[in-house]
Each structure stands twice: as structure tokens, then as C-alpha cells.
Design a protein around this motif. Sequence first.
Motif, short mmCIF file in Angstrom:
data_model
loop_
_atom_site.label_atom_id
_atom_site.label_comp_id
_atom_site.label_asym_id
_atom_site.label_seq_id
_atom_site.Cartn_x
_atom_site.Cartn_y
_atom_site.Cartn_z
N GLN B 6 0.92 -1.29 -0.14
CA GLN B 6 0.02 -0.05 -0.09
C GLN B 6 0.70 1.31 -0.10
OE1 GLN B 6 -3.15 -1.71 2.93
NE2 GLN B 6 -3.59 0.26 2.42
N THR B 20 -5.93 9.96 -2.39
CA THR B 20 -6.05 8.63 -2.63
C THR B 20 -5.10 7.80 -2.26
OG1 THR B 20 -6.94 9.53 -4.86
CG2 THR B 20 -6.01 7.16 -4.91
N TYR B 22 -3.27 3.77 -2.60
CA TYR B 22 -3.28 2.75 -3.63
C TYR B 22 -2.89 1.38 -2.89
CZ TYR B 22 -3.05 6.87 -6.60
OH TYR B 22 -3.40 7.95 -7.13
N CYS B 23 -3.34 0.30 -3.60
CA CYS B 23 -2.87 -0.90 -3.00
C CYS B 23 -2.38 -1.98 -4.20
CB CYS B 23 -4.16 -1.64 -2.33
SG CYS B 23 -4.22 -3.41 -2.10
N ASN B 24 -1.32 -2.54 -4.34
CA ASN B 24 -0.82 -2.96 -5.60
C ASN B 24 -0.24 -4.45 -5.29
OD1 ASN B 24 -1.01 -0.62 -7.36
ND2 ASN B 24 0.24 0.35 -5.84
N ASP B 71 -5.00 -4.72 -8.60
CA ASP B 71 -4.58 -3.55 -7.55
C ASP B 71 -6.03 -2.92 -7.54
OD1 ASP B 71 -3.85 -2.88 -10.74
OD2 ASP B 71 -5.29 -1.41 -9.77
N SER B 73 -7.64 0.94 -5.66
CA SER B 73 -7.55 2.28 -5.07
C SER B 73 -8.62 2.93 -4.15
CB SER B 73 -7.15 3.31 -6.17
OG SER B 73 -8.34 3.60 -6.85
N HIS B 75 -10.40 6.46 -2.88
CA HIS B 75 -10.31 7.98 -3.08
C HIS B 75 -11.32 8.45 -2.28
CE1 HIS B 75 -9.83 11.73 -4.95
NE2 HIS B 75 -10.98 11.93 -5.06
#
Lengths: 114, 111
Positions: B6, B20, B22-24, B71, B73, B75
Motif C-alpha cells: 500500500q 487517494t 493505493y493497493c498494488n 490492484d 484504490s 479515493h
Amino acid sequence: NAGVTQTPKFRVLKTGQSMTLLCAQDMNHEYMYWYRQDPGMGLRLIHYSVGEGTTAKGEVPDGYNVSRLKKQNFLLGLESAAPSQTSVYFCASRELAASYNEQFFGPGTRLTVL
Amino acid sequence: TQLLEQSPQFLSIQEGENLTVYCNSSSVFSSLQWYRQEPGEGPVLLVTVVTGGEVKKLKRLTFQFGDARKDSSLHITAAQPGDTGLYLCAGFQTGANNLFFGTGTRLTVIP
């Protein structure tokens, strides 16, 4: 309906001491989990159970044992505590029919090993 | 093995700003969940996304699952102090008995 409860909430141990953490759920869930949470590492799975009388190892099982003698309870034991086991421990449960493994968590136990 | 990363790890913003998270991952998941954890409490499920490209809205929070299901996201529009907490993504792979949790993003919204 209390959901998932954990006892104790806080505990301080000396190296080499033993203790048991208790998790109880009143939602009749089949699956139960024990996680540890450390800064910057998210939640890591210790052990889990897919039903009464069953247990399985997770990602970080060393130094821990578990038992699921009753469906509603999941016990986590530390036989000989080490400072590396200082962490916050969370128990979670989910129902068998949960399509995507949605889990319900307890409030956590903060354990310090000196 | 950490399957989900993250970013950012920490985020401190003023009330009213947008953000935002993120999770990848390099792995494919059949679904992705987002949890929020407040101090002294356990994580609470916010949403589950299950279809590649899916967008779900929860009031001021918008969640998106990547087209390739690797992935996701989160927001937040017009952040409020009540949004403060640790946000965790978690991936589920078909046939697995457990979730794979991300490293977490700690959000602080300053009044």
C-alpha cells in the motif's frame, strides 16, 4: 450480540512466561483466525481454524499454539514468550458461506514481552 | 511474503482535501476488500470489490478494482477528521482459506 470478543485487552509478560489469549464469537461462524499486527507490516496470519476441532498454520506460526475445542472459542497460546512476540493480536471470524472471506475482528490484545 | 503493497504508508492532510490510497500486487485476486481500523479497535470492513474495473461508492469514499484484478484504490473526497484511521486492503484468492492483507496506510485528517 457481542460479535467477536478478546481477553485480556492488555498483558505484560516476562521472557519465558506463558499465557493464553481467548477469542470468543457469538455469530456461529465456522472459521476463526489469529493475526498479529506490527507497525508497517499490516496483519499477518498466525493460525486459523475452519471448524471445531481443526486448526492450521498461517504465515507466522512459530512460537504459538492454538486450540478450537468449542465452535465459539479459539485459543492462542504462547508457551515461552519472547520479546519478538510483542505485538497487537487480533482474532477474527467469518461464516462458512461468506463469498469473499469477509471477516469480523475483535478489539485486539496488546501484549508486551519484556 | 508480502503480496499487497500500500502507498503511501502515512498521509496527513487538512480537512476538506481529497486523497487517494493505493493497493498494488503482482498477484491476481478474485476479490479485494478495504478495512478501516481506528486506534484501539479491530479492523472493520468497508467494502468488497469483485469485478475487474468495478467502482463502488460509499458516501465520500470511492473504491476501484483494477481491470486486471491486481490492484485497487481508495479515493476520499473532502476528508473529515472522522476519516482518520488505518486503512487496510486485503485480497482473496479462490480456494484460499485466508485473506492477504496489505501493509496499511495511516491517514490523519487535521481539523
